[in-house]
Motif scaffolding. Structure first.
Motif, PDB file in Angstrom:
ATOM      1  N   THR A  97     -44.583 110.226  69.570  1.00 15.28           N
ATOM      2  CA  THR A  97     -43.068 110.332  70.124  1.00 15.28           C
ATOM      3  C   THR A  97     -42.484 109.135  70.355  1.00 15.28           C
ATOM      4  OG1 THR A  97     -43.878 110.765  72.236  1.00 15.28           O
ATOM      5  CG2 THR A  97     -43.395 112.765  71.148  1.00 15.28           C
ATOM      6  N   ASP A  98     -43.092 108.070  70.759  1.00 16.23           N
ATOM      7  CA  ASP A  98     -42.807 106.918  71.132  1.00 16.23           C
ATOM      8  C   ASP A  98     -42.603 105.747  70.051  1.00 16.23           C
ATOM      9  OD1 ASP A  98     -42.388 107.327  73.715  1.00 16.23           O
ATOM     10  OD2 ASP A  98     -44.146 106.160  74.671  1.00 16.23           O
ATOM     11  N   PHE A  99     -43.401 106.119  68.915  1.00 18.49           N
ATOM     12  CA  PHE A  99     -43.574 105.018  67.930  1.00 18.49           C
ATOM     13  C   PHE A  99     -43.373 105.773  66.454  1.00 18.49           C
ATOM     14  CE2 PHE A  99     -45.711 102.944  71.603  1.00 18.49           C
ATOM     15  CZ  PHE A  99     -45.151 101.727  71.586  1.00 18.49           C
ATOM     16  N   ALA A 100     -43.051 106.862  66.198  1.00 16.14           N
ATOM     17  CA  ALA A 100     -42.897 107.386  64.919  1.00 16.14           C
ATOM     18  C   ALA A 100     -41.779 106.338  64.215  1.00 16.14           C
ATOM     19  CB  ALA A 100     -42.503 108.786  65.047  1.00 16.14           C
ATOM     20  N   GLY A 101     -42.203 105.941  63.150  1.00 16.13           N
ATOM     21  CA  GLY A 101     -41.375 105.150  62.162  1.00 16.13           C
ATOM     22  C   GLY A 101     -41.338 103.695  62.609  1.00 16.13           C
ATOM     23  N   LYS A 102     -42.265 103.450  63.461  1.00 19.46           N
ATOM     24  CA  LYS A 102     -42.329 101.868  64.205  1.00 19.46           C
ATOM     25  C   LYS A 102     -43.684 101.154  63.830  1.00 19.46           C
ATOM     26  CE  LYS A 102     -39.156 103.001  67.796  1.00 19.46           C
ATOM     27  NZ  LYS A 102     -39.134 103.123  69.314  1.00 19.46           N
ATOM     28  N   ILE A 103     -44.627 102.374  63.629  1.00 18.36           N
ATOM     29  CA  ILE A 103     -46.122 101.640  63.322  1.00 18.36           C
ATOM     30  C   ILE A 103     -46.572 102.296  62.167  1.00 18.36           C
ATOM     31  CG2 ILE A 103     -46.474 100.795  65.646  1.00 18.36           C
ATOM     32  CD1 ILE A 103     -48.260 103.233  66.171  1.00 18.36           C
TER      33      ILE A 103
END
Length: 347
Positions: free
Chosen positions: A163-169
């Motif tokens: 929920t915090d990093f989807a699409g970011k890592i």
């Protein structure tokens, strides 16, 4: 960027080994990978790669003066990074692998960004086999703060990380809910007397017994320059107003105030015995049976996140006795509160 979420139930299966190899390749290539430990999920990068570690700060929105914890999987890695003191050796023999982080004089091998420019480094050897298997597969120490956006509750499930990093890592390794649910105890072991910088699962009395020394506490809130995570900045705060209350009567008093203020029932994070005594239709998350600090800790961060997910305007957490593991739980609650209610627990 697509974020892969790979579940690993048994690290010895071919599928798990392939996932660990993929994660290790990403780490070696300077990318970020989220993975579980026995405490919380970490956002990992090669601790010897300055740009990769800088990416951790950028992804989390983490202040640059907040040092990272470096995770190792054997003593050779430790000796490459820091200078262990006699005190540290005693604590290592007693608690490693496990939820204890030691702050020690660092060697030049570690980039300054990892230690926030300090001459010391926070390092630990996690006990979760999946975490140590990843470190060994990557053949490098892994710098890994909790895998949450800065200021939010630490993640205790892979979904929290997503929920915090989807699409970011690029990758999250899902090892299921974490066992402990609170971050590690952090101890400055540079001198002869252990100094607790952040309380956790390893308690003061255990540290005193293992070191044969009295324990001191650093003033956690007044540190101008933190030597370890969790010393300076407000953490864990939910979006709604957060209060801590002692006992049923105080919970009911605050519940009425918050309901009148927000025209919505607050989310109550309470012992099962307290929940059974609540009148009316209350919004309740049971943290465990009264006195079960292990359950309370394991449920704490998930409860705070649920408050955000379900858009509660306010939350009330029932306080726990402030001794033993309760010190660590209250440390996290007090960092999350909007204001602290200081009344005696009802007898």
């Amino acid at each position: 960027m697509e974020t892969k979420l790979i579940t690993i139930n048994n690290i010895n299966t071919p599928a798990a080994q392939a996932a660990l190899y993929e994660a290790a390749e990403l780490i070696c290539d300077g990318k970020l990978v989220a993975f579980p430990t026995e405490t919380v999920y970490g956002l990992g990068a090669n601790a010897l790669d300055s740009p990769a570690c800088a990416a951790i700060f950028a992804a989390k929105g983490r202040p640059a003066d907040n040092p990272l914890i470096v995770h190792i999987a054997d003593m050779d890695m430790l000796n490459e990074l820091v200078v262990p003191s006699p005190l540290a050796i005693k604590l290592i023999n007693a608690f490693w692998p496990g939820p204890l982080t030691l702050v020690l004089p660092k060697k030049p091998t570690i980039p300054d960004i990892v230690s926030a420019g300090l001459p010391t480094l926070a390092v630990r050897w996690p006990s979760l086999p999946l975490a140590t298997a990843l470190i060994k597969a990557a053949h490098c120490p892994i710098a890994a703060p909790s895998a949450n956006l800065s200021g939010r509750s630490s993640p205790t499930t892979a979904w929290h990380v997503y929920t915090d990093f989807a699409g970011k890592i690029p990758l999250i390794l899902n090892g299921g809910p974490t066992e402990i649910g609170l971050e590690s105890t952090v101890v400055d072991a540079c001198g002869k007397i252990p100094q607790i910088l952040r309380p956790g699962r390893v308690e003061e009395k255990e540290l005193a017994k293992a070191s044969d020394q009295p324990i001191s506490y650093t003033n956690l809130s007044s540190a101008k320059r933190p030597t370890a995570p969790g010393m300076k900045y407000r953490h864990y705060a939910p979006k709604g107003e957060m209060l801590v209350a002692h006992g049923l009567s105080e919970i009911m008093h605050l519940r009425l105030q918050l309901k009148e203020k927000y025209h919505q029932e607050p989310l109550l994070m309470v012992w099962a015995e307290t929940a059974a005594q609540l009148p009316g239709e209350a919004e309740v998350l049971i943290m465990g049976k009264e006195g079960d600090l292990t359950s309370y800790a394991r449920n704490l961060f998930a409860a705070l996140r649920k408050g955000d997910e379900q858009h509660f305007s306010s939350l009330i957490a029932e306080a726990v006795p402030e001794y033993g593991f309760g010190i660590a739980i209250m440390n996290r609650l007090n960092k999350a509160v909007s204001q602290k209610v200081l009344l005696k627990k009802e007898l």
